[in-house]
Scaffold this motif. Structure first.
Motif, PDB file in Angstrom:
ATOM      1  N   ASN A  15      40.541  -1.583   4.237  1.00 16.34           N
ATOM      2  CA  ASN A  15      40.283  -2.851   4.921  1.00 16.34           C
ATOM      3  C   ASN A  15      38.827  -2.958   5.342  1.00 16.34           C
ATOM      4  N   THR A  16      38.282  -1.858   5.831  1.00 16.71           N
ATOM      5  CA  THR A  16      36.878  -1.847   6.231  1.00 16.71           C
ATOM      6  C   THR A  16      35.974  -2.071   5.027  1.00 16.71           C
ATOM      7  N   LEU A  17      36.296  -1.417   3.911  1.00 13.76           N
ATOM      8  CA  LEU A  17      35.476  -1.550   2.708  1.00 13.76           C
ATOM      9  C   LEU A  17      35.562  -2.939   2.084  1.00 13.76           C
ATOM     10  N   SER A  18      36.709  -3.575   2.226  1.00  9.53           N
ATOM     11  CA  SER A  18      36.913  -4.842   1.517  1.00  9.53           C
ATOM     12  C   SER A  18      36.435  -6.071   2.284  1.00  9.53           C
ATOM     13  N   THR A  19      36.100  -5.922   3.557  1.00  9.28           N
ATOM     14  CA  THR A  19      35.676  -7.096   4.326  1.00  9.28           C
ATOM     15  C   THR A  19      34.221  -6.965   4.763  1.00  9.28           C
ATOM     16  N   THR A  20      33.605  -8.101   4.896  1.00  9.15           N
ATOM     17  CA  THR A  20      32.228  -8.139   5.383  1.00  9.15           C
ATOM     18  C   THR A  20      32.247  -8.209   6.903  1.00  9.15           C
ATOM     19  N   ARG A  21      31.072  -8.215   7.508  1.00  7.55           N
ATOM     20  CA  ARG A  21      30.998  -8.270   8.971  1.00  7.55           C
ATOM     21  C   ARG A  21      31.568  -9.564   9.536  1.00  7.55           C
ATOM     22  N   ASP A  22      31.462 -10.649   8.769  1.00 11.31           N
ATOM     23  CA  ASP A  22      31.985 -11.925   9.267  1.00 11.31           C
ATOM     24  C   ASP A  22      33.452 -12.133   8.911  1.00 11.31           C
ATOM     25  N   GLY A  23      34.135 -11.097   8.340  1.00 11.59           N
ATOM     26  CA  GLY A  23      35.574 -11.163   8.083  1.00 11.59           C
ATOM     27  C   GLY A  23      35.959 -11.655   6.706  1.00 11.59           C
ATOM     28  N   ASN A  24      35.012 -11.992   5.868  1.00 12.09           N
ATOM     29  CA  ASN A  24      35.332 -12.433   4.513  1.00 12.09           C
ATOM     30  C   ASN A  24      35.573 -11.231   3.608  1.00 12.09           C
ATOM     31  N   PHE A  25      36.368 -11.477   2.567  1.00 14.27           N
ATOM     32  CA  PHE A  25      36.627 -10.399   1.611  1.00 14.27           C
ATOM     33  C   PHE A  25      35.444 -10.256   0.668  1.00 14.27           C
ATOM     34  N   ASP A  26      34.983  -9.028   0.537  1.00 10.79           N
ATOM     35  CA  ASP A  26      33.817  -8.745  -0.286  1.00 10.79           C
ATOM     36  C   ASP A  26      34.211  -8.008  -1.566  1.00 10.79           C
ATOM     37  N   VAL A  27      35.180  -7.107  -1.462  1.00  8.95           N
ATOM     38  CA  VAL A  27      35.620  -6.283  -2.587  1.00  8.95           C
ATOM     39  C   VAL A  27      37.123  -6.483  -2.758  1.00  8.95           C
ATOM     40  N   ASP A  28      37.570  -6.465  -3.995  1.00  8.66           N
ATOM     41  CA  ASP A  28      38.999  -6.568  -4.288  1.00  8.66           C
ATOM     42  C   ASP A  28      39.740  -5.424  -3.572  1.00  8.66           C
ATOM     43  N   MET A  29      40.872  -5.729  -2.957  1.00  8.30           N
ATOM     44  CA  MET A  29      41.617  -4.733  -2.182  1.00  8.30           C
ATOM     45  C   MET A  29      42.054  -3.547  -3.050  1.00  8.30           C
ATOM     46  N   ALA A  30      42.437  -3.786  -4.278  1.00  6.05           N
ATOM     47  CA  ALA A  30      42.843  -2.693  -5.166  1.00  6.05           C
ATOM     48  C   ALA A  30      41.682  -1.727  -5.389  1.00  6.05           C
ATOM     49  N   GLN A  31      40.509  -2.275  -5.603  1.00  5.11           N
ATOM     50  CA  GLN A  31      39.325  -1.427  -5.789  1.00  5.11           C
ATOM     51  C   GLN A  31      38.958  -0.718  -4.492  1.00  5.11           C
ATOM     52  N   ALA A  32      39.098  -1.419  -3.377  1.00  4.46           N
ATOM     53  CA  ALA A  32      38.807  -0.812  -2.072  1.00  4.46           C
ATOM     54  C   ALA A  32      39.758   0.357  -1.803  1.00  4.46           C
ATOM     55  N   LEU A  33      41.024   0.232  -2.199  1.00 13.72           N
ATOM     56  CA  LEU A  33      41.986   1.330  -2.022  1.00 13.72           C
ATOM     57  C   LEU A  33      41.602   2.551  -2.849  1.00 13.72           C
ATOM     58  N   VAL A  34      41.095   2.316  -4.060  1.00 14.18           N
ATOM     59  CA  VAL A  34      40.640   3.429  -4.901  1.00 14.18           C
ATOM     60  C   VAL A  34      39.509   4.168  -4.203  1.00 14.18           C
TER      61      VAL A  34
END
Length: 98
Positions: free
Chosen positions: A65-84
């Protein structure tokens, strides 16, 4: 008669503190004044491993969750990739310190 009963009573050092079975000294793990038989020790390890697995999954999801969101709360990276990535970080030894 009392002498005969004392003779056949199991010795305290042979009894598992968890299950109460008389397993003998050779099948006990002794820690201080606690005796744990191999079966109870194996069961305790299985329970601990399951709890650790749940904790690891929770921490990996938090990292993702930390990897996939930016500081303003938007999604930056696909969650599947962030989980990897989160899984790799966790296996490399990263742990969140509170």
């Amino acid at each position: 008669m009392i002498e005969l009963q004392k003779q056949f009573q199991p010795k305290a050092r042979n009894i598992c503190s968890a299950c109460g079975k008389d397993v003998g000294v050779s099948k006990l793990v002794v820690a201080g004044n606690v005796n744990i038989c191999f079966d109870c020790s194996d069961l305790a390890k299985e329970i601990a491993d399951e709890k650790r697995k749940g904790i690891a999954e929770t921490e990996i999801n938090q990292i993702a969750n930390t990897l996939s969101t930016t500081r303003d709360g938007n999604f930056d990276v696909d969650m599947a990739q962030a989980l990897v990535y989160a899984n790799r970080l966790y296996k490399a030894g990263y742990r969140k310190v509170e």
